[in-house]
Design a protein around this motif. Structure first.
Motif, PDB file in Angstrom:
ATOM      1  N   ARG A 324       0.831  -1.204   0.000  1.00  0.00           N
ATOM      2  CA  ARG A 324       0.000   0.000   0.000  1.00  0.00           C
ATOM      3  C   ARG A 324       0.866   1.256   0.000  1.00  0.00           C
ATOM      4  NH1 ARG A 324      -2.224  -0.788   4.402  1.00  0.00           N
ATOM      5  NH2 ARG A 324      -0.951   0.639   5.649  1.00  0.00           N
ATOM      6  N   ASP A 325       1.890   1.307   0.848  1.00  0.00           N
ATOM      7  CA  ASP A 325       2.718   2.509   0.943  1.00  0.00           C
ATOM      8  C   ASP A 325       3.538   2.740  -0.321  1.00  0.00           C
ATOM      9  OD1 ASP A 325       1.709   2.781   3.473  1.00  0.00           O
ATOM     10  OD2 ASP A 325       3.492   1.990   4.488  1.00  0.00           O
ATOM     11  N   SER A 326       3.924   1.653  -1.000  1.00  0.00           N
ATOM     12  CA  SER A 326       4.744   1.767  -2.218  1.00  0.00           C
ATOM     13  C   SER A 326       3.903   1.905  -3.475  1.00  0.00           C
ATOM     14  CB  SER A 326       5.653   0.536  -2.361  1.00  0.00           C
ATOM     15  OG  SER A 326       6.530   0.415  -1.271  1.00  0.00           O
ATOM     16  N   HIS A 327       2.578   1.848  -3.310  1.00  0.00           N
ATOM     17  CA  HIS A 327       1.675   1.854  -4.468  1.00  0.00           C
ATOM     18  C   HIS A 327       2.076   0.747  -5.449  1.00  0.00           C
ATOM     19  CE1 HIS A 327       0.438   6.368  -3.870  1.00  0.00           C
ATOM     20  NE2 HIS A 327       0.284   5.614  -2.778  1.00  0.00           N
ATOM     21  N   ALA A 328       2.438  -0.398  -4.907  1.00  0.00           N
ATOM     22  CA  ALA A 328       2.918  -1.511  -5.719  1.00  0.00           C
ATOM     23  C   ALA A 328       1.756  -2.339  -6.241  1.00  0.00           C
ATOM     24  CB  ALA A 328       3.863  -2.385  -4.900  1.00  0.00           C
ATOM     25  N   ASP A 329       2.057  -3.197  -7.226  1.00  0.00           N
ATOM     26  CA  ASP A 329       1.030  -4.082  -7.769  1.00  0.00           C
ATOM     27  C   ASP A 329       0.711  -5.221  -6.802  1.00  0.00           C
ATOM     28  OD1 ASP A 329       1.099  -2.472  -9.977  1.00  0.00           O
ATOM     29  OD2 ASP A 329       2.133  -3.917 -11.265  1.00  0.00           O
ATOM     30  N   SER A 330       1.755  -5.800  -6.212  1.00  0.00           N
ATOM     31  CA  SER A 330       1.558  -6.949  -5.327  1.00  0.00           C
ATOM     32  C   SER A 330       2.840  -7.205  -4.545  1.00  0.00           C
ATOM     33  CB  SER A 330       1.179  -8.200  -6.132  1.00  0.00           C
ATOM     34  OG  SER A 330       2.215  -8.532  -7.047  1.00  0.00           O
ATOM     35  N   GLY A 331       2.744  -8.151  -3.629  1.00  0.00           N
ATOM     36  CA  GLY A 331       3.928  -8.521  -2.855  1.00  0.00           C
ATOM     37  C   GLY A 331       3.704  -9.834  -2.131  1.00  0.00           C
ATOM     38  N   TYR A 332       4.806 -10.477  -1.696  1.00  0.00           N
ATOM     39  CA  TYR A 332       4.720 -11.757  -1.007  1.00  0.00           C
ATOM     40  C   TYR A 332       5.772 -11.824   0.087  1.00  0.00           C
ATOM     41  CZ  TYR A 332       4.769 -12.030  -6.146  1.00  0.00           C
ATOM     42  OH  TYR A 332       4.703 -11.726  -7.476  1.00  0.00           O
ATOM     43  N   VAL A 333       5.424 -12.578   1.140  1.00  0.00           N
ATOM     44  CA  VAL A 333       6.368 -12.901   2.202  1.00  0.00           C
ATOM     45  C   VAL A 333       6.238 -14.388   2.499  1.00  0.00           C
ATOM     46  CG1 VAL A 333       6.958 -12.617   4.626  1.00  0.00           C
ATOM     47  CG2 VAL A 333       6.437 -10.616   3.255  1.00  0.00           C
ATOM     48  N   VAL A 334       7.375 -15.084   2.506  1.00  0.00           N
ATOM     49  CA  VAL A 334       7.400 -16.508   2.834  1.00  0.00           C
ATOM     50  C   VAL A 334       8.313 -16.696   4.035  1.00  0.00           C
ATOM     51  CG1 VAL A 334       8.020 -18.821   2.041  1.00  0.00           C
ATOM     52  CG2 VAL A 334       6.993 -17.188   0.444  1.00  0.00           C
ATOM     53  N   VAL A 335       7.821 -17.427   5.047  1.00  0.00           N
ATOM     54  CA  VAL A 335       8.608 -17.742   6.235  1.00  0.00           C
ATOM     55  C   VAL A 335       8.706 -19.264   6.317  1.00  0.00           C
ATOM     56  CG1 VAL A 335       8.854 -17.477   8.721  1.00  0.00           C
ATOM     57  CG2 VAL A 335       7.729 -15.678   7.375  1.00  0.00           C
ATOM     58  N   GLY A 633      15.648  -3.124  -3.374  1.00  0.00           N
ATOM     59  CA  GLY A 633      15.270  -4.159  -2.433  1.00  0.00           C
ATOM     60  C   GLY A 633      15.602  -3.822  -1.000  1.00  0.00           C
ATOM     61  N   SER A 634      16.726  -3.151  -0.771  1.00  0.00           N
ATOM     62  CA  SER A 634      17.123  -2.809   0.595  1.00  0.00           C
ATOM     63  C   SER A 634      16.135  -1.855   1.239  1.00  0.00           C
ATOM     64  CB  SER A 634      18.517  -2.176   0.583  1.00  0.00           C
ATOM     65  OG  SER A 634      18.532  -1.030  -0.260  1.00  0.00           O
ATOM     66  N   ASP A 635      15.566  -0.932   0.459  1.00  0.00           N
ATOM     67  CA  ASP A 635      14.653   0.067   1.003  1.00  0.00           C
ATOM     68  C   ASP A 635      13.212  -0.435   1.081  1.00  0.00           C
ATOM     69  OD1 ASP A 635      16.776   1.881   1.124  1.00  0.00           O
ATOM     70  OD2 ASP A 635      16.459   2.509  -0.952  1.00  0.00           O
ATOM     71  N   VAL A 636      12.800  -1.235   0.112  1.00  0.00           N
ATOM     72  CA  VAL A 636      11.409  -1.676   0.047  1.00  0.00           C
ATOM     73  C   VAL A 636      11.180  -2.926   0.891  1.00  0.00           C
ATOM     74  CG1 VAL A 636       9.554  -2.460  -1.480  1.00  0.00           C
ATOM     75  CG2 VAL A 636      11.125  -0.666  -2.246  1.00  0.00           C
ATOM     76  N   CYS A 637      12.058  -3.908   0.739  1.00  0.00           N
ATOM     77  CA  CYS A 637      11.836  -5.198   1.411  1.00  0.00           C
ATOM     78  C   CYS A 637      12.706  -5.413   2.645  1.00  0.00           C
ATOM     79  CB  CYS A 637      12.068  -6.342   0.428  1.00  0.00           C
ATOM     80  SG  CYS A 637      10.693  -6.579  -0.722  1.00  0.00           S
ATOM     81  N   GLY A 638      13.788  -4.637   2.776  1.00  0.00           N
ATOM     82  CA  GLY A 638      14.627  -4.782   3.964  1.00  0.00           C
ATOM     83  C   GLY A 638      13.854  -4.573   5.258  1.00  0.00           C
ATOM     84  N   PRO A 639      13.073  -3.479   5.365  1.00  0.00           N
ATOM     85  CA  PRO A 639      12.287  -3.275   6.587  1.00  0.00           C
ATOM     86  C   PRO A 639      11.232  -4.364   6.812  1.00  0.00           C
ATOM     87  CG  PRO A 639      12.519  -1.213   5.371  1.00  0.00           C
ATOM     88  CD  PRO A 639      13.032  -2.294   4.479  1.00  0.00           C
ATOM     89  N   VAL A 640      10.639  -4.877   5.737  1.00  0.00           N
ATOM     90  CA  VAL A 640       9.655  -5.960   5.870  1.00  0.00           C
ATOM     91  C   VAL A 640      10.337  -7.203   6.417  1.00  0.00           C
ATOM     92  CG1 VAL A 640       8.043  -7.453   4.629  1.00  0.00           C
ATOM     93  CG2 VAL A 640       8.232  -5.036   4.006  1.00  0.00           C
ATOM     94  N   TYR A 641      11.492  -7.520   5.852  1.00  0.00           N
ATOM     95  CA  TYR A 641      12.260  -8.674   6.330  1.00  0.00           C
ATOM     96  C   TYR A 641      12.565  -8.539   7.822  1.00  0.00           C
ATOM     97  CZ  TYR A 641      16.345 -11.698   7.013  1.00  0.00           C
ATOM     98  OH  TYR A 641      17.235 -12.628   7.497  1.00  0.00           O
ATOM     99  N   LYS A 642      12.988  -7.360   8.231  1.00  0.00           N
ATOM    100  CA  LYS A 642      13.356  -7.136   9.621  1.00  0.00           C
ATOM    101  C   LYS A 642      12.147  -7.323  10.550  1.00  0.00           C
ATOM    102  CE  LYS A 642      15.417  -3.667  12.681  1.00  0.00           C
ATOM    103  NZ  LYS A 642      16.078  -2.328  12.729  1.00  0.00           N
TER     104      LYS A 642
END
Length: 674
Positions: A324-335, A633-642
C-alpha cells in the motif's frame, strides 16, 4: 281354564319359564314348545311312516347326529365370492383404463423421493489447532415444482407469487426463482444455497402463516403458495480470520467444491462422501410411517497446516502495509523453518475475504507466492557464489577487480550504480551486489563460457529453479530456466546475477533455507497432518531431501551473507536486528510486465535467515512494481524482512547465539577496509 293349564293342554308346547324341565324319560320323545310339529300333531307320525322333526327337536337319546345338506350353503358362498371378484374386477378396470390418468396424477403427489445428504467438510487448522476454515449450520432452500402447478394450487400464478415472497429473503432474482418453480420436468429444484438458519426460520414462519390462512378461507381462495418449499441441511464454509491466509486456504464455490488453494488441492479429503435419503412424501411433507432408506454421509478429514497463525498475521500485515505505501502491484512474504522445510507463513497482498468472494477481484484468488513467476535479480547471486565455492574456483578472500563497465557479447554490463574500478574480494562482490563481479566469478566455472554455463545450470537446477517446489499447490509455476544450449548471448551473462530466469517466492525462500540447512535442500511443506473421520491423526509423509552443496560451502556462504547485512559497505544494513546475527541478500530486478511481456518497472526483494551461525528461520520478501519512493530491495523489502524476522524469532522463542561474527573482508588490495 287358567292360562297356565291351557298352555300345558296344547300338546305341551308351552312351558312355564319358571319351572325347571324334567329329565327326558327313556322311550319317550322330547318335544319342543312352540314348534309347528308340536302344534299340528302333538308328535304324531308324518306321512310315509317317518315321524316329523322340528328344527329345534332333539334326536332320540343315543341316536346319530344328522347334518343339514351342504349344497345350498356352498352355492351361497360361491355366489358371494363371485360377486366380490366381480366388484374388484370392475374397480380394477376403472382404475387402469377409465380413470388411469386421473389416479396417476393423484399418486404423483404421494411418492418416494431421493434427496442428497451433504457430508460435513473437514476443518483446516493452523499448526496450533486454531481453526482457519470450518463449517457452520446452513440450509439449502429447495422446492417441488409440481406443487406449484395450477392443478395443485388452484391458481395460475403460484410460482410468481412464491418468487415475490422468497426473492428478498434469499437475495435472488424474482424472475429466476419463478422460472425454477415453473419447471415441468422435475420434482426437485435448488432455489438458494447455504442460507442461514435465520433465513429458513423466516420462510418456515411464512409457510405456517399462509397455511393457517388457507385453512380459514373457503377452499381454493387463499392457497398456501409456499407449501412446496423445503430445506436441506447443508453446512456453510466460514473463515473465522477473514483475510488471514486466504490465498493459501482458497475458498469453496457455490457447488460446494474447493475453488482455490488448499480447499481445491485437498478437496477430496476435505469433502468426504455425500450420502442420500429416500422417503415417501405427501403434499410436500415426509410420511413418517412409510419407511426411510438412508445411506449415511461420510464426513471429510481435518487438515492441519504447518502455518503459524501469529507469524502468518505478522507477515501479512507487513507486506500489506508495504504494498500500500509503495503503491505496488503486489507482494509476497514466505517464512520457512530451515530445519524441517515447513512453511510457517505464506502471505501475499492484495488479499481477499473468502467469506465474501463475490466482492473479491478474480486475480487475487490464487496463491501468488507460488503462482507468480518473475526474475529474482540479485537474490539469485547466492547460487552463483555457491557454484564457484563448491567447484573450488575461488574463496571468499579471492580478489576480484570490478570495472565500471564490462563488455560481453554485444553489450556493456553495469552495476546498479556508477563507480570507479572496485578492488573487491569475492565476499565483497556479494556484499556490494556487483553484477560485473558476479559475471567475472562465474566465468571461472569452465575453460569456456559454454562449459561454465553447463556447470552453473546444474547448480541452479539443484537449488530448485525450473522444478516443482514439492508443495503440489494448484496453479503452481515451476519458473523458467532454459537449458544452457538455448541461452542467448546476453543470457549467458545475465543469468548469473538473476535476470533471464524466473522463479516463484517459495522457490526463492527454499534457496536460502538450503544454505541455512547446511547445503541440504528439504522440499517445502504446507500440510502437517490429517485427522480422519475415525479420529485418527496421520502425519504427513516426510518431505524429499537432496544435497546441493557441502556443509563447508554452506557455512562459508552464511558468513558471506552476514557481510551483506553487518558490513557498512553491504547493501542490506536495513535488516539488522539487535542481538542477532543475520544473513541476508538484497535484490532489485527489472520486471517483466505479465500483460505486455516487456520490461516495465522493478521487482524489489530481500532474502535471508537467522541466527546466521545457527539458522532456524528463513524469510523472503518480494514487492512487484513499487511506484512510490525507492524501488531498491534494501529500502522496500529490507524493513519488511526485519519486522517479520524479528517477530518470528520472538514467537518461536529463539534466543541469540551470543557468538560474535568473524568478519570477512569486502575490499582487496590497497582499497581493503577492515
Amino acid at each position: 281354564m287358567s292360562e297356565r293349564s291351557r298352555g300345558q293342554g296344547e300338546g305341551g308346547g308351552r312351558r312355564d319359564p319358571r319351572r325347571v324341565p324334567r329329565p327326558a324319560q327313556p322311550g319317550r320323545t322330547a318335544r319342543t314348545g312352540g314348534s309347528a310339529a308340536g302344534r299340528s300333531g302333538g308328535g304324531r307320525p308324518a306321512p310315509g311312516g317317518r315321524p316329523a322333526r322340528g328344527a329345534g327337536q332333539r334326536p332320540p337319546q343315543g341316536g346319530a347326529l344328522r347334518l343339514a345338506r351342504p349344497r345350498p350353503r356352498l352355492r351361497l358362498v360361491a355366489v358371494g365370492l363371485t360377486l366380490v371378484m366381480l366388484v374388484f374386477t370392475v374397480r380394477l378396470l376403472q382404475v387402469q383404463a377409465v380413470d388411469a390418468s386421473a389416479y396417476a396424477s393423484k399418486a404423483a403427489v404421494n411418492r418416494y423421493i431421493t434427496v442428497p445428504l451433504a457430508a460435513e467438510r473437514g476443518t483446516i487448522t493452523a499448526r496450533d489447532g486454531s481453526a482457519l476454515a470450518t463449517t457452520v449450520d446452513a440450509y439449502d432452500i429447495t422446492a417441488d415444482p409440481y406443487l406449484f402447478t395450477p392443478e395443485q394450487t388452484k391458481i395460475k400464478d403460484a410460482p410468481e407469487r412464491a418468487a415475490r415472497i422468497l426473492a428478498p429473503l434469499l437475495g435472488e432474482e424474482r424472475a429466476e426463482l419463478a422460472e425454477k418453480l415453473s419447471r415441468p420436468d422435475t420434482r426437485y429444484v435448488l432455489l438458494a444455497r447455504q442460507q442461514t438458519p435465520q433465513t429458513w426460520r423466516e420462510i418456515k414462519k411464512l409457510k405456517q402463516q399462509l397455511a393457517a390462512r388457507a385453512a380459514r378461507s373457503p377452499k381454493g381462495e387463499r392457497p398456501n403458495v409456499l407449501a412446496g418449499v423445503y430445506q436441506e441441511k447443508h453446512a456453510k464454509r466460514v473463515y473465522p480470520n477473514k483475510e488471514l491466509a486466504a490465498p493459501v486456504l482458497g475458498f469453496v464455490n457455490a457447488e460446494g467444491k474447493g475453488g482455490a488453494g488448499i480447499e481445491a488441492m485437498l478437496d477430496k479429503k476435505l469433502a468426504g462422501e455425500n450420502g442420500k435419503i429416500t422417503y415417501a412424501q405427501s403434499g410436500g411433507r415426509q410420511v413418517p410411517t412409510a419407511g426411510v432408506r438412508e445411506q449415511a454421509a461420510r464426513p471429510g478429514s481435518d487438515i492441519e497446516l504447518t502455518l503459524d497463525r501469529d507469524i502468518q498475521w505478522a507477515a501479512q500485515r507487513a507486506i500489506g502495509d508495504q504494498v500500500r505505501d509503495s503503491h505496488a502491484d503486489s507482494g509476497y512474504v514466505v517464512v520457512q523453518d530451515t530445519r524441517t522445510g515447513q512453511l510457517l507463513a505464506m502471505a501475499s497482498a492484495p488479499g481477499f475475504d473468502p467469506n465474501d468472494i463475490g466482492r473479491a477481484k478474480v486475480d487475487s484468488f490464487g496463491a501468488a507466492a507460488v503462482q507468480d513467476a518473475y526474475e529474482p535479480g540479485s537474490t539469485s547471486k547466492v547460487m552463483s557464489m555457491a557454484a564457484v565455492l563448491e567447484e573450488g574456483r575461488a574463496t571468499p578472500r579471492t580478489a576480484v577487480t570490478v570495472p565500471n563497465r564490462l563488455k560481453r557479447a554485444d553489450r556493456y554490463f553495469a552495476d546498479d550504480v556508477d563507480h570507479p574500478t572496485w578492488h573487491l574480494t569475492l565476499n565483497g562482490v556479494l556484499a556490494k551486489s556487483s553484477n560485473i563481479g558476479t559475471i567475472l566469478a562465474t566465468e571461472q566455472l569452465g575453460s569456456t563460457r559454454k562449459q561454465a554455463n553447463k556447470v552453473l545450470y546444474h547448480y541452479l537446477r539443484e537449488f530448485g529453479i525450473g522444478r516443482p517446489t514439492g508443495l503440489g499447490f494448484p496453479g503452481e509455476t515451476d519458473g523458467l530456466l532454459e537449458k544452457p544450449e538455448k541461452w542467448s548471448a546476453s543470457q549467458q551473462y545475465t543469468i548469473p546475477f538473476g535476470q533471464g530466469l524466473s522463479l516463484n517466492a517459495v522457490q526463492a525462500a527454499s534457496i536460502y533455507s538450503t544454505i541455512a540447512n547446511g547445503g541440504e535442500r528439504i522440499d517445502p511443506t504446507l500440510v502437517r497432518g490429517t485427522t480422519g473421520p475415525d479420529g485418527r491423526y496421520q502425519p504427513a509423509d516426510p518431505p524429499g531431501k537432496r544435497r546441493v552443496v557441502s556443509e563447508k560451502t554452506a557455512r562459508t556462504l552464511a558468513r558471506m551473507l552476514e557481510s551483506v547485512v553487518s558490513d557498512m559497505e553491504g547493501t542490506g544494513t536495513t535488516a539488522k536486528i539487535p542481538g542477532y546475527r543475520v544473513a541476508g541478500k538484497t535484490g532489485t530486478a527489472n520486471r517483466v510486465d505479465p500483460k505486455t511481456g516487456r520490461y516495465h518497472g522493478y521487482t524489489a526483494s530481500f532474502a535471508g535467515f537467522a541466527p546466521a551461525d545457527k539458522p532456524r528461520v528463513t524469510v523472503y520478501c518480494a514487492v512487484q512494481n513499487p511506484k512510490k519512493g525507492s524501488y531498491f530491495g534494501s529500502d522496500v523489502c529490507g524493513p519488511v524482512y526485519k519486522k517479520v524476522m524479528k517477530f518470528s524469532l520472538k514467537t518461536l522463542q529463539i534466543p541469540p547465539t551470543g557468538n560474535k561474527p568473524a568478519r570477512l573482508p569486502v575490499s582487496a588490495g590497497k582499497d581493503r577496509k577492515h
